[in-house]
Design a protein around this motif. Sequence first.
Motif, PDB file in Angstrom:
ATOM      1  N   ASP A   1       5.531   1.652   0.327  1.00 15.07           N
ATOM      2  CA  ASP A   1       6.544   1.343  -0.683  1.00 15.07           C
ATOM      3  C   ASP A   1       7.617   2.422  -0.592  1.00 15.07           C
ATOM      4  O   ASP A   1       7.426   3.549  -1.066  1.00 15.07           O
ATOM      5  CB  ASP A   1       5.897   1.309  -2.066  1.00 15.07           C
ATOM      6  CG  ASP A   1       6.892   0.923  -3.153  1.00 15.07           C
ATOM      7  OD1 ASP A   1       8.051   0.626  -2.820  1.00 15.07           O
ATOM      8  OD2 ASP A   1       6.503   0.918  -4.332  1.00 15.07           O
ATOM      9  N   GLY A   2       8.735   2.071   0.036  1.00 14.66           N
ATOM     10  CA  GLY A   2       9.767   3.081   0.227  1.00 14.66           C
ATOM     11  C   GLY A   2      11.130   2.466   0.469  1.00 14.66           C
ATOM     12  O   GLY A   2      11.279   1.248   0.575  1.00 14.66           O
ATOM     13  N   ASP A   3      12.130   3.350   0.544  1.00  5.52           N
ATOM     14  CA  ASP A   3      13.516   2.935   0.693  1.00  5.52           C
ATOM     15  C   ASP A   3      14.163   3.852   1.723  1.00  5.52           C
ATOM     16  O   ASP A   3      13.973   5.083   1.686  1.00  5.52           O
ATOM     17  CB  ASP A   3      14.229   3.054  -0.652  1.00  5.52           C
ATOM     18  CG  ASP A   3      15.588   2.381  -0.655  1.00  5.52           C
ATOM     19  OD1 ASP A   3      16.352   2.587   0.305  1.00  5.52           O
ATOM     20  OD2 ASP A   3      15.886   1.653  -1.616  1.00  5.52           O
TER      21      ASP A   3
ATOM     22  N   MET B   1       0.854  -1.197   0.000  1.00  3.62           N
ATOM     23  CA  MET B   1       0.000   0.000   0.000  1.00  3.62           C
ATOM     24  C   MET B   1       0.885   1.241   0.000  1.00  3.62           C
ATOM     25  O   MET B   1       1.723   1.413   0.871  1.00  3.62           O
ATOM     26  CB  MET B   1      -0.883   0.008   1.254  1.00  3.62           C
ATOM     27  CG  MET B   1      -1.811   1.208   1.330  1.00  3.62           C
ATOM     28  SD  MET B   1      -2.760   1.209   2.884  1.00  3.62           S
ATOM     29  CE  MET B   1      -3.672  -0.301   2.736  1.00  3.62           C
ATOM     30  N   ASP B   2       0.774   2.086  -0.978  1.00  3.02           N
ATOM     31  CA  ASP B   2       1.564   3.305  -1.035  1.00  3.02           C
ATOM     32  C   ASP B   2       1.066   4.308  -0.020  1.00  3.02           C
ATOM     33  O   ASP B   2      -0.112   4.377   0.304  1.00  3.02           O
ATOM     34  CB  ASP B   2       1.475   3.945  -2.426  1.00  3.02           C
ATOM     35  CG  ASP B   2       2.138   3.062  -3.476  1.00  3.02           C
ATOM     36  OD1 ASP B   2       2.993   2.243  -3.081  1.00  3.02           O
ATOM     37  OD2 ASP B   2       1.789   3.182  -4.657  1.00  3.02           O
ATOM     38  N   ALA B   3       2.003   5.135   0.478  1.00  2.00           N
ATOM     39  CA  ALA B   3       1.638   6.121   1.485  1.00  2.00           C
ATOM     40  C   ALA B   3       0.570   7.068   0.964  1.00  2.00           C
ATOM     41  O   ALA B   3      -0.346   7.457   1.690  1.00  2.00           O
ATOM     42  CB  ALA B   3       2.882   6.900   1.910  1.00  2.00           C
TER      43      ALA B   3
ATOM     44  N   ALA C   1      17.051   4.823   1.864  1.00  2.00           N
ATOM     45  CA  ALA C   1      17.999   5.740   1.228  1.00  2.00           C
ATOM     46  C   ALA C   1      17.309   6.881   0.485  1.00  2.00           C
ATOM     47  O   ALA C   1      17.980   7.782  -0.030  1.00  2.00           O
ATOM     48  CB  ALA C   1      18.903   4.973   0.269  1.00  2.00           C
ATOM     49  N   ASP C   2      15.988   6.885   0.430  1.00  2.00           N
ATOM     50  CA  ASP C   2      15.246   7.917  -0.292  1.00  2.00           C
ATOM     51  C   ASP C   2      15.359   9.253   0.443  1.00  2.00           C
ATOM     52  O   ASP C   2      14.972   9.367   1.608  1.00  2.00           O
ATOM     53  CB  ASP C   2      13.776   7.504  -0.389  1.00  2.00           C
ATOM     54  CG  ASP C   2      12.962   8.443  -1.269  1.00  2.00           C
ATOM     55  OD1 ASP C   2      13.464   9.530  -1.618  1.00  2.00           O
ATOM     56  OD2 ASP C   2      11.817   8.081  -1.594  1.00  2.00           O
ATOM     57  N   PRO C   3      15.898  10.289  -0.201  1.00  2.00           N
ATOM     58  CA  PRO C   3      16.011  11.599   0.464  1.00  2.00           C
ATOM     59  C   PRO C   3      14.657  12.219   0.798  1.00  2.00           C
ATOM     60  O   PRO C   3      14.573  13.117   1.639  1.00  2.00           O
ATOM     61  CB  PRO C   3      16.781  12.455  -0.551  1.00  2.00           C
ATOM     62  CG  PRO C   3      16.569  11.784  -1.867  1.00  2.00           C
ATOM     63  CD  PRO C   3      16.456  10.321  -1.567  1.00  2.00           C
ATOM     64  N   ASN C   4      13.598  11.752   0.156  1.00  2.00           N
ATOM     65  CA  ASN C   4      12.247  12.258   0.424  1.00  2.00           C
ATOM     66  C   ASN C   4      11.443  11.300   1.296  1.00  2.00           C
ATOM     67  O   ASN C   4      10.211  11.279   1.239  1.00  2.00           O
ATOM     68  CB  ASN C   4      11.509  12.488  -0.895  1.00  2.00           C
ATOM     69  CG  ASN C   4      12.207  13.512  -1.773  1.00  2.00           C
ATOM     70  OD1 ASN C   4      12.610  14.576  -1.304  1.00  2.00           O
ATOM     71  ND2 ASN C   4      12.365  13.179  -3.052  1.00  2.00           N
ATOM     72  N   LEU C   5      12.132  10.526   2.127  1.00  2.00           N
ATOM     73  CA  LEU C   5      11.472   9.504   2.927  1.00  2.00           C
ATOM     74  C   LEU C   5      10.398  10.094   3.836  1.00  2.00           C
ATOM     75  O   LEU C   5       9.329   9.507   4.011  1.00  2.00           O
ATOM     76  CB  LEU C   5      12.509   8.754   3.776  1.00  2.00           C
ATOM     77  CG  LEU C   5      11.978   7.651   4.680  1.00  2.00           C
ATOM     78  CD1 LEU C   5      11.306   6.555   3.861  1.00  2.00           C
ATOM     79  CD2 LEU C   5      13.110   7.067   5.530  1.00  2.00           C
ATOM     80  N   ALA C   6      10.651  11.269   4.393  1.00  2.00           N
ATOM     81  CA  ALA C   6       9.672  11.877   5.305  1.00  2.00           C
ATOM     82  C   ALA C   6       8.340  12.122   4.609  1.00  2.00           C
ATOM     83  O   ALA C   6       7.283  12.064   5.247  1.00  2.00           O
ATOM     84  CB  ALA C   6      10.224  13.183   5.875  1.00  2.00           C
ATOM     85  N   ASP C   7       8.395  12.386   3.308  1.00  2.00           N
ATOM     86  CA  ASP C   7       7.155  12.625   2.569  1.00  2.00           C
ATOM     87  C   ASP C   7       6.385  11.330   2.321  1.00  2.00           C
ATOM     88  O   ASP C   7       5.181  11.366   2.044  1.00  2.00           O
ATOM     89  CB  ASP C   7       7.468  13.287   1.217  1.00  2.00           C
ATOM     90  CG  ASP C   7       8.136  14.647   1.380  1.00  2.00           C
ATOM     91  OD1 ASP C   7       7.886  15.297   2.416  1.00  2.00           O
ATOM     92  OD2 ASP C   7       8.906  15.030   0.483  1.00  2.00           O
ATOM     93  N   GLU C   8       7.069  10.191   2.386  1.00  2.00           N
ATOM     94  CA  GLU C   8       6.439   8.905   2.109  1.00  2.00           C
ATOM     95  C   GLU C   8       5.785   8.294   3.348  1.00  2.00           C
ATOM     96  O   GLU C   8       4.865   7.482   3.234  1.00  2.00           O
ATOM     97  CB  GLU C   8       7.488   7.916   1.572  1.00  2.00           C
ATOM     98  CG  GLU C   8       8.215   8.355   0.322  1.00  2.00           C
ATOM     99  CD  GLU C   8       7.317   8.338  -0.894  1.00  2.00           C
ATOM    100  OE1 GLU C   8       6.339   7.574  -0.877  1.00  2.00           O
ATOM    101  OE2 GLU C   8       7.587   9.090  -1.849  1.00  2.00           O
ATOM    102  N   LEU C   9       6.258   8.693   4.529  1.00  2.00           N
ATOM    103  CA  LEU C   9       5.845   8.017   5.758  1.00  2.00           C
ATOM    104  C   LEU C   9       4.618   8.648   6.405  1.00  2.00           C
ATOM    105  O   LEU C   9       4.485   9.875   6.425  1.00  2.00           O
ATOM    106  CB  LEU C   9       6.989   8.036   6.778  1.00  2.00           C
ATOM    107  CG  LEU C   9       8.218   7.189   6.467  1.00  2.00           C
ATOM    108  CD1 LEU C   9       9.291   7.446   7.513  1.00  2.00           C
ATOM    109  CD2 LEU C   9       7.852   5.714   6.420  1.00  2.00           C
TER     110      LEU C   9
END
Length: 301
Positions: free
Chosen positions: A66-68, A1-3, A70-78
């Motif tokens: 669905d995330g990594d 499930m995508d954020a 190492a993603d610099p935009n991780l905060a936006d995904e969570l």
Amino acid sequence: MDAENTPPSSAPSPSAQAPTGLASPVLVLGATSLIGGFMLARLNAQGITPISLSRRPPSDDVCWVDGDLADPNLADELPPVATVFSLSPIWLLPGALPALKARGMTRLVAFSSTSRFTKLESTEPSERAVARSLAESEAQVEAFCAEHGVAWTILRPTLIYVEGRDANVSRLAGLIRRFKVLPLSGRGEGLRQPVHADDLAGGAIAAAEAPAARDKAYDLVGGETLTYRVMAERIYAGLGRRQMILALPPWLFRLLLTLAKPFYPGATATMADRMAQDLTFDDAPARRDFGWAPRDFRPRF
């Protein structure tokens, strides 16, 4: 499930408390790891619906992002998080800590490895590099958490196994199935403490709940200390096979490893030396602080 497809109301508020005392929401990093499936099952059994960060879904019935790391935009995904279990290699964690803190993290339990100590003086440069990376990453995690008010616990397992899935015990089982005879370097007298991934999942949850485990690191071992040879005998028993263990002179075993390297890329000459080494640790602090009680080594394949 995508954020971005997760309904805003599906995640509890960071201040909510799960029935076990874990601060919710709970995020599991590396849910597809050896420990991950057991971790998700244990949390679900306790009435907690964790969120998983993974590059592929751990299973069909898991809430995941669905995330990594190492993603610099991780905060936006969570989504919002409070308690974080990090089952991924710890060297991936420091770069993600700012994003996790930005999303509300107040409690972190992260897995490292006793390889931090056992491979520090290895003759293999790659193994020394792993040991340094583990130590440096642990220090970075501790420093970040101390600076930002996050309660942390680092867990260092010894030899992790899951019947049929790991690269240690199950690799030996595969060799036994294929060749029937298992060669050892010398008499295989080096001591081992294999620990099951399910026990590690339970230990991590217990550590997250225990006030005494905050801001500490622990070595986690299995329920028994046994020689490499006895460990191999238990694997034969778990396979229902008659023991056929061949003790070879260390020099000959090293030669066999060198010849086998094209077929087993992970084979190194240091494996021969390590069979005679005691790779043991003390889990008394974990038993005292959060009731660590692992099973004996009786694998069943």
